[in-house]
Write a protein that holds these residues in place. Structure first.
Motif, mmCIF file in Angstrom:
data_model
loop_
_atom_site.group_PDB
_atom_site.id
_atom_site.type_symbol
_atom_site.label_atom_id
_atom_site.label_comp_id
_atom_site.label_asym_id
_atom_site.label_seq_id
_atom_site.Cartn_x
_atom_site.Cartn_y
_atom_site.Cartn_z
ATOM 1 N N HIS A 60 31.879 21.868 3.369
ATOM 2 C CA HIS A 60 31.136 23.059 3.857
ATOM 3 C C HIS A 60 32.024 23.957 4.301
ATOM 4 O O HIS A 60 33.195 23.315 4.509
ATOM 5 C CB HIS A 60 29.880 22.996 4.625
ATOM 6 C CG HIS A 60 30.112 22.352 6.065
ATOM 7 N ND1 HIS A 60 30.492 23.078 7.362
ATOM 8 C CD2 HIS A 60 30.462 21.109 6.439
ATOM 9 C CE1 HIS A 60 30.687 22.502 8.359
ATOM 10 N NE2 HIS A 60 30.761 20.998 7.804
ATOM 11 N N PHE A 61 31.941 25.126 5.005
ATOM 12 C CA PHE A 61 33.139 26.126 5.326
ATOM 13 C C PHE A 61 32.490 26.682 6.646
ATOM 14 O O PHE A 61 31.990 27.877 6.577
ATOM 15 C CB PHE A 61 33.413 27.300 4.199
ATOM 16 C CG PHE A 61 34.922 27.729 4.714
ATOM 17 C CD1 PHE A 61 35.833 27.114 4.341
ATOM 18 C CD2 PHE A 61 34.757 29.033 5.178
ATOM 19 C CE1 PHE A 61 37.211 27.812 4.933
ATOM 20 C CE2 PHE A 61 35.652 29.721 5.486
ATOM 21 C CZ PHE A 61 37.082 29.196 5.356
ATOM 22 N N SER A 86 26.542 14.769 12.525
ATOM 23 C CA SER A 86 26.861 14.736 10.981
ATOM 24 C C SER A 86 26.472 16.022 10.389
ATOM 25 O O SER A 86 25.541 16.758 10.991
ATOM 26 C CB SER A 86 25.978 13.817 10.505
ATOM 27 O OG SER A 86 26.193 13.607 9.070
ATOM 28 N N ASP A 87 27.072 16.455 9.243
ATOM 29 C CA ASP A 87 26.655 17.430 8.478
ATOM 30 C C ASP A 87 25.468 17.188 7.538
ATOM 31 O O ASP A 87 25.739 15.953 7.068
ATOM 32 C CB ASP A 87 27.935 18.274 7.980
ATOM 33 C CG ASP A 87 28.953 18.705 8.822
ATOM 34 O OD1 ASP A 87 28.368 19.548 9.710
ATOM 35 O OD2 ASP A 87 29.933 18.410 8.880
ATOM 36 N N PRO A 88 24.649 17.930 7.114
ATOM 37 C CA PRO A 88 23.619 17.652 6.007
ATOM 38 C C PRO A 88 24.246 17.582 4.647
ATOM 39 O O PRO A 88 23.443 18.196 3.852
ATOM 40 C CB PRO A 88 22.643 18.469 6.049
ATOM 41 C CG PRO A 88 23.569 19.920 6.562
ATOM 42 C CD PRO A 88 24.654 19.381 7.531
ATOM 43 N N LEU A 128 27.323 26.449 5.585
ATOM 44 C CA LEU A 128 27.670 27.162 4.455
ATOM 45 C C LEU A 128 28.548 26.389 3.515
ATOM 46 O O LEU A 128 29.482 25.978 3.627
ATOM 47 C CB LEU A 128 28.790 28.482 4.771
ATOM 48 C CG LEU A 128 29.388 29.115 3.643
ATOM 49 C CD1 LEU A 128 28.487 29.760 3.086
ATOM 50 C CD2 LEU A 128 30.479 30.112 4.151
ATOM 51 N N PRO A 129 27.744 25.735 2.474
ATOM 52 C CA PRO A 129 28.153 24.923 1.333
ATOM 53 C C PRO A 129 29.267 25.351 0.641
ATOM 54 O O PRO A 129 29.510 26.725 0.409
ATOM 55 C CB PRO A 129 26.953 24.695 0.638
ATOM 56 C CG PRO A 129 25.848 24.803 1.310
ATOM 57 C CD PRO A 129 26.445 26.004 2.100
ATOM 58 N N CYS A 130 30.079 24.709 0.428
ATOM 59 C CA CYS A 130 31.570 25.119 -0.215
ATOM 60 C C CYS A 130 32.092 23.988 -1.301
ATOM 61 O O CYS A 130 32.578 23.075 -0.983
ATOM 62 C CB CYS A 130 32.745 25.484 0.693
ATOM 63 S SG CYS A 130 34.141 26.155 -0.027
ATOM 64 N N ALA A 131 31.906 24.250 -2.693
ATOM 65 C CA ALA A 131 32.055 23.462 -3.594
ATOM 66 C C ALA A 131 33.628 23.368 -3.874
ATOM 67 O O ALA A 131 34.215 22.444 -4.450
ATOM 68 C CB ALA A 131 31.455 23.839 -5.154
ATOM 69 N N ALA A 132 34.510 24.357 -3.330
ATOM 70 C CA ALA A 132 35.785 24.329 -3.454
ATOM 71 C C ALA A 132 36.480 23.333 -2.644
ATOM 72 O O ALA A 132 37.799 23.233 -2.807
ATOM 73 C CB ALA A 132 36.254 25.695 -3.127
ATOM 74 N N LEU A 133 35.733 22.971 -1.722
ATOM 75 C CA LEU A 133 36.541 21.833 -0.718
ATOM 76 C C LEU A 133 35.805 20.669 -0.802
ATOM 77 O O LEU A 133 34.628 20.711 -0.657
ATOM 78 C CB LEU A 133 36.466 22.222 0.630
ATOM 79 C CG LEU A 133 37.171 23.719 1.001
ATOM 80 C CD1 LEU A 133 36.665 24.049 2.389
ATOM 81 C CD2 LEU A 133 38.677 23.611 0.762
ATOM 82 N N ARG A 134 36.561 19.592 -1.331
ATOM 83 C CA ARG A 134 35.721 18.486 -1.821
ATOM 84 C C ARG A 134 36.398 17.194 -1.259
ATOM 85 O O ARG A 134 37.612 17.131 -0.845
ATOM 86 C CB ARG A 134 35.527 18.322 -3.309
ATOM 87 C CG ARG A 134 34.922 19.387 -4.042
ATOM 88 C CD ARG A 134 34.721 19.386 -5.493
ATOM 89 N NE ARG A 134 33.688 18.368 -5.830
ATOM 90 C CZ ARG A 134 32.345 18.941 -5.536
ATOM 91 N NH1 ARG A 134 32.200 20.250 -5.474
ATOM 92 N NH2 ARG A 134 31.346 17.977 -5.675
ATOM 93 N N THR A 178 32.025 13.686 7.035
ATOM 94 C CA THR A 178 30.530 13.471 6.629
ATOM 95 C C THR A 178 30.891 13.187 5.166
ATOM 96 O O THR A 178 30.274 12.494 4.630
ATOM 97 C CB THR A 178 29.642 14.702 7.072
ATOM 98 O OG1 THR A 178 29.660 14.612 8.577
ATOM 99 C CG2 THR A 178 28.282 14.306 6.498
ATOM 100 N N ALA A 179 31.644 14.320 4.543
ATOM 101 C CA ALA A 179 31.882 14.036 3.106
ATOM 102 C C ALA A 179 32.332 12.935 2.718
ATOM 103 O O ALA A 179 32.095 12.204 1.614
ATOM 104 C CB ALA A 179 32.555 15.366 2.552
#
Length: 265
Positions: free
Chosen positions: A11-12, A113-115, A31-37, A83-84
């Motif tokens: 997330h961002f 934790s983040d969701p 704020l989910p962020c698919a650019a950061l994985r 978390t990721a």
């Protein structure tokens, strides 16, 4: 044997974060962020001890088979790196259970934790120290985020509850997302970010000024960590926005879509 490669989005920062009531739980809307994985397996050791990872695997009934990953976000950046990493490891080890069980195991290791084990984290008001959903929410409408990382990294301390009461913002957020009111949503995110900066710093954070100078609808931040972003309506990001962030000292600058019906891949 480890399973196939798994990629988990981070997330961002957060749209909102704070206490629910003066003595209530710390809660957030990420704020989910698919650019950061985080991709697993990979060459980078996880930000956890071997004992923590063994306990994590045991809690899920799994056998740890490889613990390396590739992270596209800094640890302590407020982008969900830890978390990721856990979610990616659990999946590559074979976890196929409900997200609630994975959240409980993450809390046992991290304390907060983040969701990121849920497909639409921005549809949740999330109690980050308890690992549970406080209420479902409508998603924000489509928007564009221009951001980067500013200032020092700061890992989440699960015992840190020094946040403002955001009960008022959550009530307004629910109404604004139901109405699809991006301007109001950006204002609420800006208020949450400004409250956090006033309480927790840094004093020299330029993000609010950058938002005004670039004509953004508002701004947001990681309430713990270095992520900062400007909020724009789709198709309205000015040509000089990324360069302005670079000149202000933002690192790892990115532009990405958020909100709407988009689901984390």
């Amino acid at each position: 044997m480890s399973g196939p490669e798994v990629s988990v989005a981070g997330h961002f920062g957060e749209w909102l974060q704070g206490r629910i009531g003066p003595e209530g739980p710390v809660a957030l809307v990420p704020l989910p962020c698919a650019a950061l994985r985080v991709d697993t397996p990979g060459p980078t050791p996880p930000p956890f001890s071997e004992a923590q990872l063994t306990a994590f695997a045991r809690a899920l009934g799994l056998c740890p088979a490889g613990t390396g990953s590739r992270r596209q976000m800094p640890v302590g950046g407020g982008a969900g790196a830890s978390t990721a990493t856990l979610v990616a490891l659990a999946q590559v080890w074979g976890f196929r259970g409900p997200p609630e069980a994975l959240a409980a195991a993450c809390i046992a290791v991290e304390g907060a934790s983040d969701p990121l084990m849920f497909p639409r984290p921005d549809r949740l008001l999330w109690a980050s120290r308890a690992g549970r959903v406080l209420r479902p929410l409508a998603p924000p409408p489509p928007c564009a985020i221009v951001g980067g990382f500013f200032g020092a990294a700061e890992r989440t301390d699960p015992d840190d509850s020094d946040f403002d009461d955001i009960t008022d913002l959550v009530a307004d957020w629910a109404a604004a997302t139901e109405a699809g009111d991006l301007r109001r949503i950006a204002a609420l995110a800006s208020t949450s970010a400004a409250r956090c900066t006033a309480r927790r710093g840094p004093a020299a954070d330029p993000t609010a000024d950058l938002a005004r100078a670039q004509g953004a609808l508002g701004w947001l931040r990681a309430h713990t960590g270095a992520a900062r972003g400007l909020i724009f309506a789709p198709g309205t990001v000015p040509a000089g926005a990324v360069q302005a962030l670079a000149e202000a000292g933002f690192r790892q600058r990115i532009t990405f879509p958020a909100g709407g019906a988009w689901v984390l891949p």
